[in-house]
Design an enzyme around this catalytic site. Sequence first.
Site: not given
Length: 395
Positions: A227, A249-250, A299, A339
Amino acid sequence: MKLLILKSGREKSLLRRHPWIFSGAVACVQGDPGPGDTVAVRAGGGEFLAWAAYSPASQIRARVWSWDEGETVDGDLLRARLRRALAARERLLSLGDSDAMRLVHGESDALPGVVVDRYGDVVVLQLLTAGAERWRSELAEAVRELSGCACVYERSDADVRGLEGLPVRSGVLHGSLPAAGAHMREHGLSYGVDVAAGHKTGFYLDQRDNRKQVGDLARGREVLNCFCYSGGFTLNALAGGAQSVLSVDSSAEALALARANLQRNDLDAARAEWQDADVFKHLRALRDQGRSFDLIVLDPPKFAPTAAFVEKAARGYKDINLLALKLLRPDGLLASFSCSGGVSAELFQKILAGAALDADVDATIVGRFAAAADHPVLLSFPEGDYLKGLLLRRG
């Protein structure tokens, strides 16, 4: 006068200075307040408790502006709160180290629903609640004047506005975005920031100290950054002397920004590998390929926007951490973050303990992560302590 009267016995949280009033605590509302209007909050017995912003569409029916009955909620009060918040950041942070910081952090700065982030000469204003929206013009003008930035950009486009019955707002409020886009400096590194369409207000300022710590741990290690978004942990790992960094990352747009950020800095691009992929699937692919790493960063974005998503979020956190622990070499390090405000630090640790058990590995906590100092947490508002992380060493 517009009044919000609580049910008998429901004033306890306000007496402890918690700034939220939920709909279930409300006995009645008088004076027909509209969205964002200031109401006097009174206990069932009639005693004054607070001045608050009314939000008829939200389960959080009101948010406290002031505990002082003699105080007037107006533009001057909000300006004074903004000035105080900016002064606190000047004391907390060294402008020589970074020209980006969170200037206002909602309830913890006595400005519920207001977020202000600075990136160089661009300041981003985010208004998340009916009360903040009610004072939009006054807040925007005060931010422009007090920050001294050339551009004020609004990013009031977070999903939470829908819960407040508010439309999406986004665009320039003052000045204009630089032709080359917004930029920032942090720990000797330079970044481009997509304030118009990037995550949050364009960058994850809350991870400032954690990026540096991970970078310091990366020397000589093969690193996997999941991520990765715009490459914050990647750049710090490379700057810290990582042998290699695989960033996943996507979002093709995020990876393009991360690559551009790599080019902005004097770092060895040959040590960086990029992968456009779903992290959940790619972790399994790496496992099947027999890959392993010395340092892994997880993350992810917010898995649990509200408490209703906690169970699903817990499954997601366990899945990625289990896979990461399997990919980690003995004595390797896992920096894992959440988060999600609905996932407590205690629950997050339990999730990682379960992941280690199912991965059939021993793991030790060797460090803990939290948000940077410009994201303060009001003691009476533990919901503000949303970012948590653990640094694990695999046995």
